[in-house]
Write an enzyme that holds these catalytic residues in place. Structure first.
Site, PDB file in Angstrom:
ATOM      1  CD  GLU A  47      -3.126  -0.910   0.491  1.00 42.06           C
ATOM      2  OE1 GLU A  47      -3.220   0.151  -0.162  1.00 42.06           O
ATOM      3  OE2 GLU A  47      -3.986  -1.787   0.510  1.00 42.06           O
TER       4      GLU A  47
ATOM      5  CG  ASP B 276      12.062   5.117   2.319  1.00 49.43           C
ATOM      6  OD1 ASP B 276      11.953   5.585   3.476  1.00 49.43           O
ATOM      7  OD2 ASP B 276      13.016   4.403   1.966  1.00 49.43           O
TER       8      ASP B 276
HETATM    9  P1  TGC Z   1       0.846  11.240  -9.997  1.00 47.82           P
HETATM   10  O1  TGC Z   1       1.220  11.886 -11.283  1.00 47.82           O
HETATM   11  O2  TGC Z   1       1.266  11.883  -8.712  1.00 47.82           O
HETATM   12  O3  TGC Z   1      -0.718  10.985  -9.948  1.00 47.82           O
HETATM   13  C1  TGC Z   1      -1.424  10.396 -11.032  1.00 47.82           C
HETATM   14  C2  TGC Z   1      -2.883  10.742 -10.869  1.00 47.82           C
HETATM   15  O4  TGC Z   1      -3.385  10.142  -9.672  1.00 47.82           O
HETATM   16  C3  TGC Z   1      -3.851  11.150  -8.764  1.00 47.82           C
HETATM   17  N1  TGC Z   1      -3.498  10.693  -7.410  1.00 47.82           N
HETATM   18  C4  TGC Z   1      -4.393  10.202  -6.554  1.00 47.82           C
HETATM   19  N2  TGC Z   1      -5.730  10.046  -6.653  1.00 47.82           N
HETATM   20  C5  TGC Z   1      -6.363   9.507  -5.600  1.00 47.82           C
HETATM   21  N3  TGC Z   1      -5.719   9.088  -4.494  1.00 47.82           N
HETATM   22  C6  TGC Z   1      -4.371   9.228  -4.374  1.00 47.82           C
HETATM   23  N4  TGC Z   1      -3.756   8.792  -3.270  1.00 47.82           N
HETATM   24  C7  TGC Z   1      -3.649   9.812  -5.426  1.00 47.82           C
HETATM   25  N5  TGC Z   1      -2.330  10.077  -5.650  1.00 47.82           N
HETATM   26  C8  TGC Z   1      -2.264  10.625  -6.875  1.00 47.82           C
HETATM   27  C9  TGC Z   1      -3.146  12.422  -9.183  1.00 47.82           C
HETATM   28  O5  TGC Z   1      -3.861  13.558  -8.798  1.00 47.82           O
HETATM   29  C10 TGC Z   1      -3.115  12.248 -10.680  1.00 47.82           C
HETATM   30  O6  TGC Z   1      -4.386  12.534 -11.189  1.00 47.82           O
HETATM   31  P2  TGC Z   1      -4.563  13.231 -12.644  1.00 47.82           P
HETATM   32  O7  TGC Z   1      -6.035  13.401 -12.785  1.00 47.82           O
HETATM   33  O8  TGC Z   1      -3.790  14.510 -12.570  1.00 47.82           O
HETATM   34  O9  TGC Z   1      -3.976  12.266 -13.638  1.00 47.82           O
HETATM   35  O10 TGC Z   1       1.381   9.743 -10.056  1.00 47.82           O
HETATM   36  P3  TGC Z   1       2.841   9.174 -10.038  1.00 47.82           P
HETATM   37  O11 TGC Z   1       2.966   8.185 -11.148  1.00 47.82           O
HETATM   38  O12 TGC Z   1       3.837  10.292  -9.990  1.00 47.82           O
HETATM   39  O13 TGC Z   1       2.893   8.344  -8.675  1.00 47.82           O
HETATM   40  C11 TGC Z   1       2.675   8.918  -7.463  1.00 47.82           C
HETATM   41  C12 TGC Z   1       2.912   7.877  -6.311  1.00 47.82           C
HETATM   42  C13 TGC Z   1       4.364   7.438  -6.243  1.00 47.82           C
HETATM   43  C14 TGC Z   1       2.565   8.607  -5.038  1.00 47.82           C
HETATM   44  C15 TGC Z   1       2.002   6.658  -6.538  1.00 47.82           C
HETATM   45  O14 TGC Z   1       2.316   5.977  -7.670  1.00 47.82           O
HETATM   46  C16 TGC Z   1       2.003   5.691  -5.368  1.00 47.82           C
HETATM   47  O15 TGC Z   1       1.269   5.880  -4.430  1.00 47.82           O
HETATM   48  N6  TGC Z   1       2.842   4.609  -5.429  1.00 47.82           N
HETATM   49  C17 TGC Z   1       2.779   3.525  -4.437  1.00 47.82           C
HETATM   50  C18 TGC Z   1       2.158   2.309  -5.069  1.00 47.82           C
HETATM   51  C19 TGC Z   1       1.300   1.556  -4.131  1.00 47.82           C
HETATM   52  O16 TGC Z   1       0.888   2.036  -3.067  1.00 47.82           O
HETATM   53  N7  TGC Z   1       0.942   0.348  -4.507  1.00 47.82           N
HETATM   54  C20 TGC Z   1       0.051  -0.435  -3.714  1.00 47.82           C
HETATM   55  C21 TGC Z   1      -0.429  -1.654  -4.469  1.00 47.82           C
HETATM   56  S1  TGC Z   1      -1.855  -2.402  -3.762  1.00 47.82           S
HETATM   57  C22 TGC Z   1      -1.333  -3.117  -2.349  1.00 47.82           C
HETATM   58  O17 TGC Z   1      -0.230  -3.001  -1.927  1.00 47.82           O
HETATM   59  C23 TGC Z   1      -2.352  -3.899  -1.629  1.00 47.82           C
HETATM   60  S2  TGC Z   1      -1.806  -4.708  -0.207  1.00 47.82           S
HETATM   61  C24 TGC Z   1      -3.318  -5.045   0.442  1.00 47.82           C
HETATM   62  C25 TGC Z   1      -3.326  -5.873   1.646  1.00 47.82           C
HETATM   63  O18 TGC Z   1      -2.971  -7.063   1.572  1.00 47.82           O
HETATM   64  O19 TGC Z   1      -3.839  -5.327   2.681  1.00 47.82           O
HETATM   65  P1  FAD Z   2      10.037  -1.155  -5.239  1.00 43.87           P
HETATM   66  O1  FAD Z   2       9.081  -0.195  -5.846  1.00 43.87           O
HETATM   67  O2  FAD Z   2      10.987  -1.870  -6.142  1.00 43.87           O
HETATM   68  O3  FAD Z   2      10.861  -0.388  -4.116  1.00 43.87           O
HETATM   69  C1  FAD Z   2      12.063  -0.918  -3.556  1.00 43.87           C
HETATM   70  C2  FAD Z   2      12.621   0.140  -2.591  1.00 43.87           C
HETATM   71  O4  FAD Z   2      12.921   1.330  -3.318  1.00 43.87           O
HETATM   72  C3  FAD Z   2      11.604   0.540  -1.501  1.00 43.87           C
HETATM   73  O5  FAD Z   2      12.276   0.752  -0.290  1.00 43.87           O
HETATM   74  C4  FAD Z   2      11.047   1.866  -2.011  1.00 43.87           C
HETATM   75  O6  FAD Z   2      10.598   2.708  -0.962  1.00 43.87           O
HETATM   76  C5  FAD Z   2      12.262   2.431  -2.712  1.00 43.87           C
HETATM   77  N1  FAD Z   2      11.914   3.389  -3.757  1.00 43.87           N
HETATM   78  C6  FAD Z   2      11.167   3.171  -4.878  1.00 43.87           C
HETATM   79  N2  FAD Z   2      11.055   4.290  -5.591  1.00 43.87           N
HETATM   80  C7  FAD Z   2      11.737   5.263  -4.930  1.00 43.87           C
HETATM   81  C8  FAD Z   2      11.983   6.660  -5.147  1.00 43.87           C
HETATM   82  N3  FAD Z   2      11.485   7.285  -6.209  1.00 43.87           N
HETATM   83  N4  FAD Z   2      12.729   7.344  -4.253  1.00 43.87           N
HETATM   84  C9  FAD Z   2      13.229   6.690  -3.143  1.00 43.87           C
HETATM   85  N5  FAD Z   2      13.033   5.388  -2.874  1.00 43.87           N
HETATM   86  C10 FAD Z   2      12.285   4.689  -3.755  1.00 43.87           C
HETATM   87  N6  FAD Z   2       0.162  -5.173  -4.644  1.00 43.87           N
HETATM   88  C11 FAD Z   2      -1.060  -5.207  -5.256  1.00 43.87           C
HETATM   89  O7  FAD Z   2      -1.266  -4.613  -6.308  1.00 43.87           O
HETATM   90  N7  FAD Z   2      -2.094  -5.927  -4.700  1.00 43.87           N
HETATM   91  C12 FAD Z   2      -1.959  -6.623  -3.552  1.00 43.87           C
HETATM   92  O8  FAD Z   2      -2.916  -7.242  -3.065  1.00 43.87           O
HETATM   93  C13 FAD Z   2      -0.682  -6.619  -2.903  1.00 43.87           C
HETATM   94  N8  FAD Z   2      -0.492  -7.373  -1.787  1.00 43.87           N
HETATM   95  C14 FAD Z   2       0.777  -7.488  -1.266  1.00 43.87           C
HETATM   96  C15 FAD Z   2       1.019  -8.413  -0.242  1.00 43.87           C
HETATM   97  C16 FAD Z   2       2.295  -8.558   0.284  1.00 43.87           C
HETATM   98  C17 FAD Z   2       2.546  -9.583   1.343  1.00 43.87           C
HETATM   99  C18 FAD Z   2       3.352  -7.730  -0.188  1.00 43.87           C
HETATM  100  C19 FAD Z   2       4.717  -7.840   0.407  1.00 43.87           C
HETATM  101  C20 FAD Z   2       3.131  -6.827  -1.216  1.00 43.87           C
HETATM  102  C21 FAD Z   2       1.843  -6.707  -1.777  1.00 43.87           C
HETATM  103  N9  FAD Z   2       1.593  -5.860  -2.870  1.00 43.87           N
HETATM  104  C22 FAD Z   2       0.374  -5.863  -3.495  1.00 43.87           C
HETATM  105  C23 FAD Z   2       2.699  -5.157  -3.518  1.00 43.87           C
HETATM  106  C24 FAD Z   2       3.138  -3.866  -2.805  1.00 43.87           C
HETATM  107  O9  FAD Z   2       2.208  -2.860  -2.968  1.00 43.87           O
HETATM  108  C25 FAD Z   2       4.514  -3.491  -3.352  1.00 43.87           C
HETATM  109  O10 FAD Z   2       5.436  -4.448  -2.877  1.00 43.87           O
HETATM  110  C26 FAD Z   2       4.918  -2.091  -2.950  1.00 43.87           C
HETATM  111  O11 FAD Z   2       4.103  -1.122  -3.575  1.00 43.87           O
HETATM  112  C27 FAD Z   2       6.406  -1.799  -3.266  1.00 43.87           C
HETATM  113  O12 FAD Z   2       6.740  -2.208  -4.554  1.00 43.87           O
HETATM  114  P2  FAD Z   2       8.043  -3.132  -4.814  1.00 43.87           P
HETATM  115  O13 FAD Z   2       7.967  -4.277  -3.870  1.00 43.87           O
HETATM  116  O14 FAD Z   2       8.112  -3.405  -6.251  1.00 43.87           O
HETATM  117  O15 FAD Z   2       9.259  -2.237  -4.353  1.00 43.87           O
END
Ligand code: TGC
Ligand code: FAD
Length: 392
Positions: free
Chosen positions: A371, A375
């Site tokens: 999520e 960082d």
């Molecule tokens: P950026 O250019 O900043 O934004 C793109 C568009 O998205 C909008 N936006 C948001 N909208 C709603 N909520 C938010 N939190 C938003 N953040 C940004 C933004 O306004 C923009 O909209 P538009 O209309 O202008 O196009 O995007 P970026 O590519 O630079 O990335 C920004 C960044 C790094 C913050 C984003 O990519 C990010 O949050 N990365 C982290 C990825 C992540 O959290 N992955 C999670 C995967 S799911 C998961 O882990 C489930 S685990 C579940 C479990 O088991 O509990």
């Molecule tokens: P990376 O993006 O490769 O990052 C590696 C390191 O680099 C991290 O420390 C990060 O903070 C750092 N880093 C990356 N970019 C930068 C930057 N620009 N500047 C400084 N530091 C940076 N995803 C889903 O979509 N759905 C799910 O249901 C889901 N469930 C998950 C369940 C588990 C148990 C785990 C472990 C992960 C799950 N995820 C899921 C994925 C999770 O969201 C990603 O692992 C997470 O977003 C980080 O991506 P990555 O592992 O590829 O790390």
């Protein structure tokens, strides 16, 4: 059978800020966790198995779609109740909370917020009852923190789409009935697609060898020319903001959930320190252990206040994504630090499965990564302060 004697710390009388409904929801969930989760969770984590028998109970306590309207099968509760449910479930285990988070915020929420009326009617009641289990596919092998770079794509073939690509690290994937998958169309625009198990070319291999979230099933989503009926696209929002909007809801739940894990570690360490005699007195009577306990309680109290205030802002529709990032980052780091300190307080006993602390500690290593990593959330706060995106 393991007896669950957990008592929640409430140093600043947060209970006074809760309504009777909040307390009822919280206590119902706590009772369920004590009865159904605590007795079995350690052995499932040791065996790296997800306890599927808990799914119907999670549905019954309202953990699937707490804030989704009752007309679609949800519990129709407010955001504080949703948070309290996540707190209590994660007090039991982060992996079980993961299943509830994914189902509610990452599967039901996008269908509710971005789906057609037909999609809502078809999926939401079954997801709320646990009749269907969902997963959320955003992360890919080459794109984790940077989901905007995703390669998974779909092409228009006239009367249907064809989906290709791969997602990894997907919670619930190995047994999910449906997946909300994010993919780019031919113009590179991101859309949400509902993929159903059984569609030809769609497979969900399980990810093994995890030392964290062992009682949660994680897997891949592989799409090899999967034929997608056109009515499976979520019609009402596209672009990266669509999946990120779902993450806001899940990250908010995690901000509360982490407090549950921290409270369990604190409560366990306090109880142990009062009973463990060394040098002729309880270790709780030593200054070093009191420092640990005092700092744990201070941090839990700060996290509780942060989560509660964020919940009130969310109820009013005023919470920003950056505020949610701050709470997720702070509260998960707080819980992980408390788990590490609490484990030390139990000495050698702390590394065993006789206590929950080591399991929480290992789980929280995933929670601090998924999520959005610790960082990345810091960089989101930095961008909010300065207006400059340092991750690009
Ligand atoms: P950026 O250019 O900043 O934004 C793109 C568009 O998205 C909008 N936006 C948001 N909208 C709603 N909520 C938010 N939190 C938003 N953040 C940004 C933004 O306004 C923009 O909209 P538009 O209309 O202008 O196009 O995007 P970026 O590519 O630079 O990335 C920004 C960044 C790094 C913050 C984003 O990519 C990010 O949050 N990365 C982290 C990825 C992540 O959290 N992955 C999670 C995967 S799911 C998961 O882990 C489930 S685990 C579940 C479990 O088991 O509990
Ligand atoms: P990376 O993006 O490769 O990052 C590696 C390191 O680099 C991290 O420390 C990060 O903070 C750092 N880093 C990356 N970019 C930068 C930057 N620009 N500047 C400084 N530091 C940076 N995803 C889903 O979509 N759905 C799910 O249901 C889901 N469930 C998950 C369940 C588990 C148990 C785990 C472990 C992960 C799950 N995820 C899921 C994925 C999770 O969201 C990603 O692992 C997470 O977003 C980080 O991506 P990555 O592992 O590829 O790390």
């Amino acid at each position: 059978m393991k007896q669950d004697v957990f008592q929640a710390p409430d140093y600043y009388r947060i209970d006074d800020l809760l309504t009777e409904e909040h307390k009822l929801v919280r206590d119902t969930t706590r009772t369920w966790v004590k009865k159904e989760v605590t007795p079995i969770i350690e052995s499932y984590a040791q065996k790296a198995l997800f306890p599927k028998q808990l799914l119907s109970g999670l549905a019954t306590i309202g953990a699937f779609g707490p804030y989704i309207p009752e007309s679609y099968g949800g519990a129709g509760l407010d955001q504080i109740s949703y948070g309290l449910i996540m707190q209590e479930i994660e007090r039991g285990d982060s992996g079980i909370r993961s299943t509830a988070s994914v189902q509610s915020s990452l599967v039901m929420y996008p269908i509710f917020a971005y789906g057609s009326e037909e999609q809502k009617q078809k999926y939401l009641p079954k997801l709320a009852s646990g009749g269907l289990i969902g997963c959320f596919g955003l992360t890919e092998p080459n794109h984790g923190s940077n989901p905007g770079g995703m390669e998974t794509n779909f092409k228009d073939k006239g009367d249907h789409y064809v989906l290709n690509g791969a997602k990894m690290w997907i919670s619930n994937a190995p047994f999910a009935d449906v997946a909300v998958v994010w993919a780019k169309n031919e113009e590179g625009r991101i859309h949400g697609i509902i993929v159903e198990r059984g569609m030809e070319g769609f497979t969900t291999p399980e990810t093994h060898n995890k030392w964290s979230l062992r009682a949660s099933a994680t897997g891949e989503l592989i799409f090899d020319n999967v034929k997608i009926p056109k009515e499976h696209i979520l019609p009402h929002k596209s672009g990266l903001g669509a999946p990120l909007g779902c993450l806001d809801s899940a990250r908010y739940g995690i901000a509360w959930g982490a407090i549950g894990a921290a409270m369990d570690c604190y409560d366990t360490a306090l109880r142990y320190a009062q009973e463990r005699i060394q040098f002729g007195k309880p270790i709780a009577g030593t200054q070093l252990q009191q420092k640990k306990l005092a700092e744990m309680l201070t941090e839990i109290t700060k996290a509780q206040l942060l989560a509660w205030r964020l919940g009130t802002l969310k109820n009013e529709g005023k919470a920003t994504s950056a505020q949610i990032s701050m709470a997720k980052r702070n509260n998960v780091a707080m819980a992980l630090q408390i788990a590490r300190e609490a484990r030390q307080m139990l000495g050698a006993m702390g590394i065993t499965g006789d206590f929950s602390i080591m399991r929480h500690m290992m789980n929280l290593e995933s929670v601090i990564t998924y999520e959005g990593t610790h960082d990345i959330h810091l960089l989101i706060t930095g961008m909010d302060i300065t207006g400059i995106a340092a991750f690009k």
